[in-house]
Design a protein around this motif. Structure first.
Motif, short mmCIF file in Angstrom:
data_model
loop_
_atom_site.label_atom_id
_atom_site.label_comp_id
_atom_site.label_asym_id
_atom_site.label_seq_id
_atom_site.Cartn_x
_atom_site.Cartn_y
_atom_site.Cartn_z
N ASN A 114 98.95 14.33 -3.91
CA ASN A 114 100.73 14.50 -3.34
C ASN A 114 101.54 14.66 -4.60
OD1 ASN A 114 102.37 12.09 -2.52
ND2 ASN A 114 102.08 11.18 -4.46
N PRO A 115 102.08 16.12 -3.61
CA PRO A 115 101.56 16.45 -2.37
C PRO A 115 100.41 17.32 -3.02
CG PRO A 115 103.20 17.52 -3.87
CD PRO A 115 103.39 16.39 -4.36
N VAL A 116 99.09 18.46 -2.23
CA VAL A 116 98.61 19.20 -2.42
C VAL A 116 98.81 20.48 -2.74
CG1 VAL A 116 96.66 20.42 -1.50
CG2 VAL A 116 97.42 17.99 -0.48
N GLU A 117 98.09 20.35 -4.37
CA GLU A 117 98.64 21.38 -5.14
C GLU A 117 97.04 21.87 -6.39
OE1 GLU A 117 102.77 21.52 -7.55
OE2 GLU A 117 102.55 19.49 -6.45
N LYS A 118 97.27 22.79 -6.59
CA LYS A 118 96.99 23.64 -7.68
C LYS A 118 97.29 24.19 -9.07
CE LYS A 118 93.90 26.92 -5.22
NZ LYS A 118 92.36 28.06 -4.88
N THR A 119 96.75 24.09 -10.09
CA THR A 119 97.16 24.97 -10.56
C THR A 119 96.06 25.38 -11.77
OG1 THR A 119 98.82 25.71 -12.23
CG2 THR A 119 97.91 23.26 -12.18
N PHE A 120 96.46 26.06 -13.14
CA PHE A 120 94.72 26.17 -14.33
C PHE A 120 95.33 25.03 -14.55
CE2 PHE A 120 99.26 27.41 -16.98
CZ PHE A 120 99.26 26.77 -17.57
N ALA A 121 93.66 25.11 -15.88
CA ALA A 121 93.81 23.64 -16.77
C ALA A 121 92.87 23.96 -17.56
CB ALA A 121 92.85 22.58 -15.99
N TRP A 122 93.37 23.77 -18.60
CA TRP A 122 92.01 24.30 -19.63
C TRP A 122 91.94 22.74 -20.92
CZ3 TRP A 122 93.51 24.46 -25.50
CH2 TRP A 122 95.08 24.84 -25.57
N GLN A 123 90.82 22.87 -21.76
CA GLN A 123 90.43 21.80 -23.20
C GLN A 123 89.73 21.85 -23.68
OE1 GLN A 123 88.76 18.39 -20.92
NE2 GLN A 123 87.20 18.60 -22.45
N LEU A 124 90.24 21.12 -25.28
CA LEU A 124 90.29 21.36 -26.37
C LEU A 124 88.55 20.34 -26.87
CD1 LEU A 124 89.31 23.49 -28.62
CD2 LEU A 124 91.25 22.46 -29.94
N GLN A 125 88.13 20.08 -27.15
CA GLN A 125 87.65 18.67 -27.31
C GLN A 125 86.33 18.86 -28.40
OE1 GLN A 125 85.32 16.31 -23.75
NE2 GLN A 125 83.45 17.46 -24.67
N TYR A 126 86.13 17.99 -29.25
CA TYR A 126 85.47 17.64 -29.37
C TYR A 126 84.84 16.43 -29.47
CZ TYR A 126 83.59 16.15 -34.57
OH TYR A 126 82.59 15.51 -35.38
N MET A 127 83.11 16.74 -29.38
CA MET A 127 82.46 15.75 -29.80
C MET A 127 80.57 15.39 -29.88
SD MET A 127 79.20 15.25 -26.14
CE MET A 127 80.41 14.85 -25.07
N GLU A 128 80.76 14.17 -30.59
CA GLU A 128 79.94 13.69 -31.64
C GLU A 128 79.43 12.60 -31.30
OE1 GLU A 128 80.73 11.23 -35.86
OE2 GLU A 128 81.53 13.81 -36.02
N GLY A 129 77.46 12.87 -32.30
CA GLY A 129 76.54 12.04 -30.20
C GLY A 129 76.24 10.77 -31.45
N LEU A 130 76.21 9.97 -30.74
CA LEU A 130 76.11 8.32 -31.15
C LEU A 130 73.91 7.97 -31.04
CD1 LEU A 130 79.14 6.48 -29.85
CD2 LEU A 130 78.51 7.87 -32.66
N GLY A 131 73.35 8.86 -31.24
CA GLY A 131 71.68 8.47 -31.21
C GLY A 131 71.64 9.58 -29.86
#
Length: 318
Positions: A33-50
Motif C-alpha cells: 500500500n502501495p507495492v514497495e520493497k526495500t532492505f530490512a535488518w534486525q538485531l534479536q536477543y532470544m532466551e529459552g523458557l524450556g
C-alpha cells in the motif's frame, strides 16, 4: 503498553536464568500500500523458557520506503520444536512491536509517528558444533495506524553462554547477584535527528548506574545532544533497566526506558519538555574496576524531533 511489555519481560527474567542467543539478520521487506520493497535488518536477543518455549527482544529496521522510514522494538513469545538431534530448531512467535515511523510528504513537513503493531514471526535455526548458529526468519507486522509489512531475513548468531547440550540451550547459568553495583561512565558520540535536514551533531553524557536487584538497574544522567539546525537540546535522564551478565561476567547487556527532562533551545528555551528515552546498552569489563560501555538511545518526542544517539565511553565500577 510499553510499560506492560517491560513488566512482562522483567517477570520472565526473574525466573531461573537461561543462556541467551544474540543474532543479526538482514534481508528485504515489502508492503502492498502501495507495492514497495526495500532492505530490512534486525538485531534479536532470544532466551529459552524450556525445550519448546522462548521469548525474544528485537530491534527492527524496516528500511526506507518512499514515504516512510520505519523501525521499532519488539517483544515476542515463541513455541519451537527441535529436530535432527537438536541441530535444527523450528519456531513461531507472536507479540507486539512499538514502531517509529518517519513519514515524508512532498506537500507537508516530515512527521515522527509512533504506535503499536502486532507481529508474527517464523524462524528456522541451524546449530553448529560451536556456539555459532545460522537462521532464516520471516515476519509480518500489522501496523495499526501505520502500514502493514512482510519481511524475509537471514543471518548469523552466537550463544552467549556455552550450552551443556548441542542445539538451543534451556538451562544455562544462573546469575546469583546483581549485574552492577555502582558505576560512573563518561560518554561521547553522535546525535542523528530522524527527519531530513542537517541533524547531525556531537553528543556527550555522564551516567551513574546502580544495581537494585538481580536483573534490575537504575540510572541517572546528564545528556547534551549537541547543536544542529534542527535541535539544540540538553537535559537530565533517569531510567529503569533490565540487565544481565554473560561470558563469566565480562559482558553485560541491557534495555531501559524512562523520562528525559529536556530543554530544546531551537523550540523554546524557557520550558522543559519531557520526551521518553528508550535505550539499549552493552558493557565489557577490561579490569576489575574499569569497563567500556556502548549505548544507543532513542529519544521519542511529541514535536517531530526524534533522535538516535550513539554513545561510547569509559566507566568505573565501585
Amino acid at each position: 503498553m510499553r510499560l506492560i511489555v517491560f513488566v512482562v519481560m522483567f517477570g520472565l527474567l526473574s525466573c531461573q536464568a537461561f543462556a541467551g542467543e544474540l543474532s543479526l539478520l538482514s534481508g528485504y521487506g515489502a508492503t502492498d500500500n502501495p507495492v514497495e520493497k526495500t532492505f530490512a535488518w534486525q538485531l534479536q536477543y532470544m532466551e529459552g523458557l524450556g525445550d519448546h518455549f522462548a521469548y525474544s527482544l528485537s530491534y527492527l529496521n524496516q528500511g526506507h520506503f518512499i514515504a516512510h522510514h520505519r523501525d521499532g522494538n519488539a517483544a515476542n513469545l515463541w513455541v519451537r520444536t527441535n529436530l535432527l538431534d537438536r541441530q535444527l530448531s523450528l519456531g513461531a512467535g507472536v507479540g507486539g512491536v512499538f514502531y517509529y515511523d518517519t513519514k515524508l510528504s512532498a506537500t507537508a513537513p516530515p512527521r515522527d509517528l509512533h504506535g503499536w503493531g502486532t507481529m508474527v514471526q517464523v524462524a528456522a535455526t541451524w546449530y553448529t558444533k560451536s556456539r555459532v548458529f545460522f537462521q532464516v526468519q520471516g515476519y509480518w507486522i500489522k501496523g495499526d495506524k501505520s502500514f502493514d509489512s512482510l519481511s524475509a531475513l537471514a543471518g548469523i548468531g552466537y550463544q552467549l553462554d556455552a550450552p551443556p547440550l548441542k542445539g538451543p540451550d534451556v538451562k544455562g547459568t544462573h546469575q546469583a547477584g546483581r549485574t552492577t553495583d555502582n558505576e560512573l561512565t563518561v560518554f561521547g558520540g553522535e546525535t542523528v535527528v530522524n527527519i531530513p535536514g542537517n541533524g547531525h551533531s556531537g553528543a556527550v553524557a555522564l551516567e551513574y548506574r546502580r544495581g537494585l536487584w538481580r536483573y534490575l538497574e537504575w540510572t541517572a544522567g546528564a545528556l547534551y545532544e549537541g547543536r544542529s539546525s534542527l535541535i539544540d537540546r540538553y537535559g537530565a535522564t533517569t531510567q529503569l533497566w533490565l540487565a544481565k551478565a554473560f561470558l563469566h561476567d565480562r559482558l553485560a547487556l541491557g534495555v531501559g526506558g524512562g523520562p528525559y527532562f529536556a530543554i530544546d533551545r531551537r523550540v523554546d528555551a524557557k520550558h522543559v519538555r519531557i520526551p521518553i528515552i528508550f535505550s539499549t546498552t552493552g558493557s565489557f569489563r577490561i579490569s576489575q574496576d574499569w569497563l567500556m560501555r556502548a549505548t544507543w538511545d532513542r529519544i521519542i518526542t511529541r514535536y517531530d524531533r526524534d533522535t538516535d544517539i550513539f554513545l561510547g565511553g569509559i566507566g568505573y565500577r565501585f
